[in-house]
Structure formats: C-alpha cells, structure tokens
Design an enzyme around this catalytic site. Structure first.
Site, PDB file in Angstrom:
ATOM      1  N   ASN A 210       4.124   6.886  -6.218  1.00  0.00           N
ATOM      2  CA  ASN A 210       2.741   7.206  -6.594  1.00  0.00           C
ATOM      3  C   ASN A 210       2.582   8.719  -6.687  1.00  0.00           C
ATOM      4  O   ASN A 210       2.524   9.405  -5.670  1.00  0.00           O
ATOM      5  CB  ASN A 210       1.815   6.598  -5.526  1.00  0.00           C
ATOM      6  CG  ASN A 210       0.349   6.851  -5.814  1.00  0.00           C
ATOM      7  OD1 ASN A 210      -0.013   7.490  -6.801  1.00  0.00           O
ATOM      8  ND2 ASN A 210      -0.514   6.353  -4.939  1.00  0.00           N
TER       9      ASN A 210
ATOM     10  N   MET B 223      -9.959   6.899  -0.318  1.00  0.00           N
ATOM     11  CA  MET B 223      -9.356   6.315   0.881  1.00  0.00           C
ATOM     12  C   MET B 223      -8.510   7.348   1.639  1.00  0.00           C
ATOM     13  O   MET B 223      -8.505   7.382   2.873  1.00  0.00           O
ATOM     14  CB  MET B 223      -8.473   5.126   0.512  1.00  0.00           C
ATOM     15  CG  MET B 223      -9.184   4.030  -0.290  1.00  0.00           C
ATOM     16  SD  MET B 223     -10.592   3.339   0.550  1.00  0.00           S
ATOM     17  CE  MET B 223      -9.785   2.380   1.797  1.00  0.00           C
TER      18      MET B 223
ATOM     19  N   ILE C 276      -2.890   2.946 -15.228  1.00  0.00           N
ATOM     20  CA  ILE C 276      -3.173   4.261 -14.716  1.00  0.00           C
ATOM     21  C   ILE C 276      -3.713   4.153 -13.291  1.00  0.00           C
ATOM     22  O   ILE C 276      -4.237   3.107 -12.913  1.00  0.00           O
ATOM     23  CB  ILE C 276      -4.238   5.001 -15.578  1.00  0.00           C
ATOM     24  CG1 ILE C 276      -5.510   4.137 -15.696  1.00  0.00           C
ATOM     25  CG2 ILE C 276      -3.723   5.420 -16.915  1.00  0.00           C
ATOM     26  CD1 ILE C 276      -6.684   4.777 -16.416  1.00  0.00           C
TER      27      ILE C 276
ATOM     28  N   LYS D  80       3.840   5.743 -10.702  1.00  0.00           N
ATOM     29  CA  LYS D  80       2.426   5.479 -10.974  1.00  0.00           C
ATOM     30  C   LYS D  80       1.784   6.778 -11.433  1.00  0.00           C
ATOM     31  O   LYS D  80       1.753   7.776 -10.701  1.00  0.00           O
ATOM     32  CB  LYS D  80       1.705   4.937  -9.739  1.00  0.00           C
ATOM     33  CG  LYS D  80       0.265   4.561 -10.069  1.00  0.00           C
ATOM     34  CD  LYS D  80      -0.281   3.556  -9.115  1.00  0.00           C
ATOM     35  CE  LYS D  80      -1.681   3.140  -9.488  1.00  0.00           C
ATOM     36  NZ  LYS D  80      -2.269   2.256  -8.495  1.00  0.00           N
TER      37      LYS D  80
ATOM     38  N   LEU E   2      -5.129   7.568   1.464  1.00  0.00           N
ATOM     39  CA  LEU E   2      -3.849   6.951   1.829  1.00  0.00           C
ATOM     40  C   LEU E   2      -3.759   6.447   3.276  1.00  0.00           C
ATOM     41  O   LEU E   2      -2.784   6.734   3.983  1.00  0.00           O
ATOM     42  CB  LEU E   2      -2.679   7.918   1.557  1.00  0.00           C
ATOM     43  CG  LEU E   2      -2.428   8.295   0.100  1.00  0.00           C
ATOM     44  CD1 LEU E   2      -1.342   9.378   0.018  1.00  0.00           C
ATOM     45  CD2 LEU E   2      -2.012   7.082  -0.719  1.00  0.00           C
TER      46      LEU E   2
ATOM     47  N   LYS F 182       0.854  -1.197   0.000  1.00  0.00           N
ATOM     48  CA  LYS F 182       0.000   0.000   0.000  1.00  0.00           C
ATOM     49  C   LYS F 182       0.890   1.248   0.000  1.00  0.00           C
ATOM     50  O   LYS F 182       1.911   1.292   0.711  1.00  0.00           O
ATOM     51  CB  LYS F 182      -0.883  -0.016   1.249  1.00  0.00           C
ATOM     52  CG  LYS F 182      -1.611   1.291   1.562  1.00  0.00           C
ATOM     53  CD  LYS F 182      -2.748   1.572   0.603  1.00  0.00           C
ATOM     54  CE  LYS F 182      -3.398   2.941   0.842  1.00  0.00           C
ATOM     55  NZ  LYS F 182      -4.259   3.371  -0.263  1.00  0.00           N
ATOM     56  N   SER F 183       0.514   2.258  -0.769  1.00  0.00           N
ATOM     57  CA  SER F 183       1.302   3.501  -0.797  1.00  0.00           C
ATOM     58  C   SER F 183       1.478   4.010   0.625  1.00  0.00           C
ATOM     59  O   SER F 183       0.493   4.223   1.334  1.00  0.00           O
ATOM     60  CB  SER F 183       0.590   4.579  -1.604  1.00  0.00           C
ATOM     61  OG  SER F 183       0.501   4.221  -2.950  1.00  0.00           O
TER      62      SER F 183
ATOM     63  N   GLY G 245      -9.175  -1.812 -14.853  1.00  0.00           N
ATOM     64  CA  GLY G 245     -10.286  -2.496 -15.509  1.00  0.00           C
ATOM     65  C   GLY G 245     -10.082  -3.954 -15.830  1.00  0.00           C
ATOM     66  O   GLY G 245     -10.811  -4.514 -16.650  1.00  0.00           O
TER      67      GLY G 245
ATOM     68  N   CYS H  78      -2.295  10.034  -6.548  1.00  0.00           N
ATOM     69  CA  CYS H  78      -3.433   9.780  -5.658  1.00  0.00           C
ATOM     70  C   CYS H  78      -4.382  10.981  -5.703  1.00  0.00           C
ATOM     71  O   CYS H  78      -3.978  12.098  -5.366  1.00  0.00           O
ATOM     72  CB  CYS H  78      -2.967   9.538  -4.216  1.00  0.00           C
ATOM     73  SG  CYS H  78      -4.386   9.367  -3.108  1.00  0.00           S
TER      74      CYS H  78
ATOM     75  N   GLY I  65      -6.696  -4.339  -9.194  1.00  0.00           N
ATOM     76  CA  GLY I  65      -7.154  -3.526  -8.066  1.00  0.00           C
ATOM     77  C   GLY I  65      -8.587  -3.854  -7.685  1.00  0.00           C
ATOM     78  O   GLY I  65      -8.842  -4.682  -6.807  1.00  0.00           O
TER      79      GLY I  65
END
Ligand code: SIN
Length: 315
Positions: free
Chosen positions: A129, A75, A195, A167, A77, A49-50, A253, A132, A274
């Site tokens: 990342n 979320m 993406i 990212k 982060l 997780k970032s 997707g 976000c 994801g």
C-alpha cells in the site's frame, strides 16, 4: 429456458480466483473474527488490513463517517502488527489465495515487511500500500513520488520472490498515470490496485457546522459511490499503459453488480469492496455475486473474459 452457467472466476496474473470479487484492505479485515468471516465467505481471495511492523492504534476517533454517496476516513492504519497476521494465517487451513497488505511508514519498514512476508508460504501475494492518505506528519505518499518509487522498487526486486502488487492512489492527469505505468512496467509486478481513497476530502455536518471526523482537522480519504468515476478512469488508463501481464484490481465505488461489470469492462481482472462492505457487512459478497451473475446473464456473457477491457469510445 435453459440458463447458461456463468463463470465469475478470474486470474490476477498467475493467481487463480474462484470469484473476481474480494474485500478491500482496511475494511473488516483486521481482527481474527473479521478475517475468519472473510475466509468463510464467497470472496475469491482474502486481503488483510494494511499492517506495519509493530501494532498501531491509529488516529483519534471519530475517524470514519458515511453518508448515502460515500464515506470519509482517517483511520491512520490501526492494525495488530505483521506478526499477528502471519500467525493468524499460519493457523488457518484454506485454499483461498491470501493477500497480505503492508504499509510501512518508511522505505526501510517496507523492506522489512516484504522480507518477512517472503518467509511465509501461506501468503499468496503481497499488496504493497503506497497510498494511505491518513498518516499524520508523514511525507507525501510514495505513490505520488515518481522520483523515489523507481529506486524503491529496484531495491525490493533484488530480494523479493513473492507475487507483489501495488495499491495506488488516484491520479487526476493522464501524464501522471503514463509516468507511473512506465516505471511499473520495468519491474516484475503482478498487479496494481486502483484506487485508494481520494485524499484530503472533507464532509460537513451543517447542523453543527463542523467536520465529521477528528483527525487532520476533518480531512480524510473519500470512498464509496461518489469516487467510482475516478476509479474507472484510473483503471482504464492503467489498462492502456501497463504491460498486459500486470493485472488490475479495481477498487472504488462498487455497491451493485453493475458497478463490478463497469470495473471489468474498463480492464480490471478482479474487484475489491470497501465502503459497501463496511455499510452492509459480510453478506454483501453474496448479494454482489448474485447481482453480477444476473447482470451477465442478461447481457448473454458467460465469463468475464467475454468483455474484460472491451470498453468502447463513444462514436
Ligand atoms: C487507514 O488506515 O488510514 C486507511 C488505509 C488506507 O487508506 O490505505
């Protein structure tokens, strides 16, 4: 009938993956248990997780919602801080490549996090990342700031020795992708991940006539099947404009084996899962691997190198 052996291994730049399928940062990769599940799964790599320099609770709940076509999240982060992830990884014996995702809230915090990651041999690569969309009161994501990013990367590569990837957010204009690729091509970047979620979407519950997540008045990042065309377009364009040694990890997707094929046909070397991981849990990786292998068998391909990047234009 003799079945040919299908090899779904891949490389991200010089990093070898036994499978081209891995998790996306953000989904079921925060806790000790979630990361252990990923280490024991069939993924070709594990992404954390970032993280930020200190733990974060993230945004108020509800902050995630999914429907048949996709998901929306804000979320913010939530994570246990970089030390938690570094300590967890130090304890684990694994041959799997480990990608540490970092997402500092400022340029200085990102320098701090990258410097720290450089000290740990268990980390194969860093996924930085820059996309976000869910931080309240934050400036624009660095991934959209073409002026700041060049200087930022120049400073990172003064000290960084770890394989580093970025990212990226989705871009919607050819000129923006070209511009970003021109900047990235100047640096020894290992990979880009295309993406992150589509920022500032909204989903409505018509029964209550309300948004479905609490933060940011209901606006959040959209993921899942609904964003696949945008992920494919970004992968394809970056594949065209980036230096050939910069690998692309496709994200966005994927819910079946055919979706993985499409990402790789556009130029991805590996893919991240994801929303579908969130919906289905850790068993998603075995199902996807099976579906993807059967899909390749039907196509008579034995390895992803047989078709990677070979998308044809309609004649
Ligand atoms: C979040 O924690 O808000 C999601 C992470 C991201 O979209 O980069």
């Amino acid at each position: 009938m003799i079945m040919k052996k299908i090899d779904i291994s891949s490389t991200i730049n010089r990093i070898k993956l036994s499978s081209c399928i891995m998790n996306a940062s953000g989904v079921l990769c925060s806790t000790d248990q979630e990361l252990s599940n990923l280490l024991n799964s069939s993924t070709g790599a594990v992404l954390t997780k970032s993280c930020t320099s200190i733990p974060r609770k993230g945004n108020l709940k509800p902050r995630y919602f999914e429907w048949n076509m996709g998901s929306i999240n804000s979320m913010g982060l939530p994570n246990f801080g970089i030390d938690f992830y570094l300590n967890f990884l130090e304890k684990k014996k694994t041959k799997k490549p480990i990608f540490l995702s970092i997402s500092g809230l400022s340029i200085e915090e990102n320098f701090f996090l990258i410097k720290k990651a450089n000290l740990y041999s268990k980390i194969t690569a860093v996924e930085l990342n820059l996309s976000c969309p869910n931080i309240i009161d934050n400036e624009e994501e660095l991934g959209y700031n073409f002026y700041k990013i060049s200087d930022f990367l120049k400073n990172i590569f003064k000290f960084n020795k770890k394989p580093l990837g970025i990212k990226l957010p989705p871009y919607f204009k050819d000129k923006h992708i070209k511009k970003m690729a021109l900047i990235l091509n100047q640096f020894p970047i290992f990979f880009v991940t295309c993406i992150n979620s589509l920022p500032n979407g909204i989903f409505i519950d018509t029964k209550t006539e309300s948004t479905v997540i609490k933060p940011k008045k209901g606006f959040g990042g959209i993921g899942g099947p609904i964003i696949k065309p945008f992920a494919l377009a970004n992968i394809r364009k970056f594949y065209t404009y980036l230096r050939k040694d910069i690998s692309i990890i496709g994200c966005g997707g994927i819910s079946c084996g055919k979706d993985i094929f499409e990402h790789i046909l556009c130029g991805a070397s590996a893919v991240q899962i994801g929303t579908q991981l969130m919906k289905e849990g850790i068993s998603v990786f075995e199902r996807l691997e099976k579906e993807f292998t059967i899909f390749l068998q039907k196509k008579n391909y034995t390895s992803i190198n047989n078709f990677k990047g070979n998308l044809k234009s309609f004649q």
